[in-house]
Design a protein around this motif. Structure first.
Motif, short mmCIF file in Angstrom:
data_model
loop_
_atom_site.label_atom_id
_atom_site.label_comp_id
_atom_site.label_asym_id
_atom_site.label_seq_id
_atom_site.Cartn_x
_atom_site.Cartn_y
_atom_site.Cartn_z
N TYR A 81 2.47 4.93 11.79
CA TYR A 81 2.96 5.66 10.62
C TYR A 81 1.78 6.19 9.80
N ALA A 82 0.79 5.33 9.58
CA ALA A 82 -0.39 5.74 8.83
C ALA A 82 -1.16 6.84 9.57
N VAL A 83 -1.30 6.70 10.86
CA VAL A 83 -2.01 7.71 11.66
C VAL A 83 -1.27 9.05 11.58
N ALA A 84 0.06 9.00 11.67
CA ALA A 84 0.85 10.24 11.59
C ALA A 84 0.69 10.90 10.24
N ARG A 86 -1.87 10.66 8.20
CA ARG A 86 -3.22 11.25 8.12
C ARG A 86 -3.29 12.57 8.90
N GLN A 87 -2.69 12.59 10.07
CA GLN A 87 -2.71 13.82 10.87
C GLN A 87 -1.99 14.96 10.14
N LEU A 88 -0.84 14.65 9.56
CA LEU A 88 -0.07 15.70 8.88
C LEU A 88 -0.76 16.16 7.60
N ARG A 89 -1.40 15.25 6.90
CA ARG A 89 -2.16 15.66 5.72
C ARG A 89 -3.31 16.58 6.13
N ALA A 90 -3.97 16.24 7.21
CA ALA A 90 -5.07 17.09 7.69
C ALA A 90 -4.58 18.48 8.06
N ALA A 91 -3.30 18.56 8.47
CA ALA A 91 -2.71 19.86 8.82
C ALA A 91 -2.17 20.59 7.60
N GLY A 92 -2.29 19.97 6.41
CA GLY A 92 -1.89 20.65 5.17
C GLY A 92 -0.54 20.26 4.62
N TYR A 93 0.08 19.24 5.17
CA TYR A 93 1.41 18.85 4.69
C TYR A 93 1.30 17.95 3.45
N ASP A 94 2.27 18.12 2.54
CA ASP A 94 2.38 17.29 1.34
C ASP A 94 3.26 16.09 1.70
N ILE A 95 2.62 14.98 2.02
CA ILE A 95 3.34 13.80 2.51
C ILE A 95 2.72 12.55 1.90
N CYS A 96 3.55 11.60 1.49
CA CYS A 96 3.09 10.37 0.83
C CYS A 96 3.42 9.16 1.69
N PHE A 97 2.56 8.16 1.62
CA PHE A 97 2.79 6.90 2.32
C PHE A 97 2.50 5.78 1.33
#
Length: 613
Positions: A81-84, A86-97
């Motif tokens: 979940y954490a890896v996913a 990080r990957q999506l944030r690097a792609a520019g997504y606004d996502i919180c964990f």
């Protein structure tokens, strides 16, 4: 027919990751919030770090419930979940964990749905072309739903890719608002095992509100025509697509199975009854003490509301209540009112020396709290302060007189009160007493003349006359600690009452009677409620355990009203000792509905999903 899958020991938990998707994660908008939040303390210990919740991010709702992981903390985490994230944030997504700040502290991923609005046109076109789901241009809620569906699909596929060749992935979607992601996940052959739960079919709720013979007509419903009639075709089509696209389709009660068959055209694979996180006390009498504590707070409200006009003995007063979404017919408010009117007549004719105060706790548009209600509460507080001052003065002088006197007789206490306090006492009581009837409603409604509860009370002349044995308090706002009228939490209010009354006509599950049972308070439900049906099927002698089930299937309204009246009548006739014993019985059997026991139905459904490709 589907069955309530037999419970399994924790040793049979699937070895997989579990993502549970719900619109109400850190977002209190409906009953699913209670389902998810209350289940967490039983789910987290069983699944551990393999478990994660997924929901939409709305800052104003999440700020009080969600704690975001700091970036340096997230960078150190290596779970999928954490890896996913990080990957999506690097792609520019606004996502919180982060963590949901509730008991169990589950890990949560929240995704901002508005970031996908720039692609809404393409998302909506794909839904129509690939899955036949229509989408209007001007419905912002539906836009949020489809945007979140697209973003949750991306997150799930990212986790699935990270996990390829490792642990299998289970994804459990609750309700149509998250299930919109399912058809595309299946079309793209995402390596995930999908479970979809409908807690109440959307079309079923609309039909039940508008058709008094809903259950008789169910098998003849044209779902497409009716969904267009109620202008809910996009949402109903999403729900059907989710039901048909999932590997395992479930619902929450045997009652909703029929709805699913006729309105969604798929028989559920399993029934997953809902529970609560039951609070137990080391000392068995502690819940009785809490009942007395919170009943005393309700007593204060009742004194402020009624005693300015007339008084009655609080020791001979019973507190009944009903609560929930304002659906006059579906929630059984109509049946409850009819039974209360009949009970009032019986109590008057029978000369029973008991008062019943019935609270209707629901949510309606209002402009303000009735100023007279607030004023009477303030004046009663002034009466209290005056009495305390007199009590203190008399206490000191009585103590001195007792120590100094050789006379064993009690002196005249009135002579120990200063004239100032005598005058203030008299004036305070003069301003307190009134000839006006206590109002049946605590707030000023936006549309008073068209409110079904108020109109029934007017027609039945159930308006809080002194001779009425059933008094009404209609509180069109939810009870909370910030309420100036009650000043306590809803759960505390429930503990202070004697009986919950919920004879619903349409209730796929029904948390309100379950919340009563969890707090040792007897409750009335109906056989058209999922909870009531479950109790009839699984709880031996439910009335002995404080669960009273009104029969509404294949009964006329009048027959059900008479049965409910008789239940309330028999409850009123109970002695105090009998009521205490009944609360003991309710409390001692509450574990039947604890998530620790009911969660395993979910685990069996997950095991079934893993068997299907």
């Amino acid at each position: 027919m589907p069955t309530s899958l037999a419970p399994a020991p924790d040793a049979l938990l699937p070895d997989a990751l579990l993502i549970e998707v719900a619109w109400e994660v850190c977002n209190q908008v409906g009953g699913i919030y209670t389902v998810i939040r209350s289940k967490v303390p039983a789910t987290v210990p069983a699944w551990g770090e393999r478990y994660c919740l997924l929901g939409p991010y709305f800052a104003h709702m999440a700020q009080g419930e969600f704690e975001n992981y700091e970036d340096h903390h997230l960078d150190l985490m290596d779970d999928p979940y954490a890896v996913a994230v990080r990957q999506l944030r690097a792609a520019g997504y606004d996502i919180c964990f982060g963590t949901w700040l509730v008991t169990g502290r589950p890990r949560v991923v929240l995704i901002n749905p508005f970031q996908a609005y720039g692609r809404l046109g393409q998302i909506k076109a794909d839904l129509w072309e690939r899955h036949g789901i229509p989408m209007p241009d001007n419905d912002d809620l539906l836009h949020q739903v489809v945007a979140f569906g697209e973003l949750s699909r991306i997150f799930i596929q990212t986790v699935a890719a990270i996990q390829a060749g490792k642990q299998r992935l289970l994804v459990h979607f609750h309700e149509w608002m998250t299930g919109v992601a399912i058809p595309e996940l299946r079309r793209e052959r995402t390596p995930a095992h999908l479970v979809f739960t409908t807690h109440a079919t959307l079309l079923g709720r609309y039909l039940a509100m508008n058709d008094p013979d809903f259950y008789d007509h169910l098998m003849r419903v044209d779902w497409l025509a009716e969904s267009r009639h109620f202008n809910i075709e996009p949402a109903v089509t999403m729900e059907r697509a989710a039901a048909h696209g999932s590997h395992v389709f479930t619902t929450v009660s045997e009652l909703t199975v029929r709805e699913c068959i006729y309105l969604l055209d798929r028989m559920p694979d399993a029934v997953l009854p809902n529970g609560l996180n039951i609070e137990r006390f080391v000392a068995g009498h502690e819940f009785q003490n809490l009942h007395q504590l919170y009943k005393a707070k309700i007593n204060e409200f009742v004194m402020a509301h009624f005693f300015h006009s007339y008084s009655f003995e609080l020791d001979k007063t019973l507190y009944f209540f009903t609560s929930g979404r304002y659906e006059y017919h579906n929630k059984g408010f109509d049946l409850t009112l009819e039974a209360l009117a009949r009970l009032n007549y019986r109590l008057q004719q029978g000369g029973v020396d008991v008062q019943v105060v019935m609270f209707f706790i629901t949510k309606r548009p209002f402009t303000s709290i009735n100023p007279q209600v607030l004023e009477r509460r303030a004046v009663l507080e002034e009466v209290r302060q005056t009495c305390r001052a007199i009590e203190e003065q008399v206490g000191e002088r009585l103590f001195y007189a007792a120590a100094a006197s050789s006379d064993h007789r009690l002196p005249e206490l009135g002579s120990m009160v200063d004239d100032y306090w005598k005058l203030r006492y008299r004036r305070t009581l003069q301003s307190w007493k009134s000839n006006a009837l206590p109002p049946v409603i605590t707030h000023n409604l936006v549309d008073d003349q068209n409110d079904d509860i108020l109109n029934y009370l007017r027609r039945a002349n159930l308006l809080n006359y002194q001779h009425d044995r059933v008094k009404i308090v209609y509180h069109p706002d939810f009870v909370s600690t910030t309420s100036p009228l009650f000043g306590m939490e809803y759960g505390q209010f429930v503990r202070g009452t004697h009986l919950g009354v919920f004879p619903s006509y349409y209730e796929p599950w029904g948390y309100t009677p379950l919340e009563c049972v969890a707090r040792g308070v007897p409750a009335v439900t109906s056989d058209l409620s999922g909870f009531g049906d479950y109790a009839l099927q699984n709880v031996p002698d439910p009335e002995q355990k404080g669960i009273f089930v009104v029969h509404r299937q294949e009964r006329t309204f009048d027959e059900s009203a008479e049965e409910l009246t008789e239940m309330l009548w028999q409850f009123v006739l109970l002695s105090r000792r009998d009521r205490i014993q009944q609360r003991n019985n309710v409390e001692s059997h509450a574990d039947l509905f604890d998530w620790k026991n009911l969660r395993v139905y979910y685990d069996r459904a997950y095991a079934l999903a893993l068997e299907r490709q």
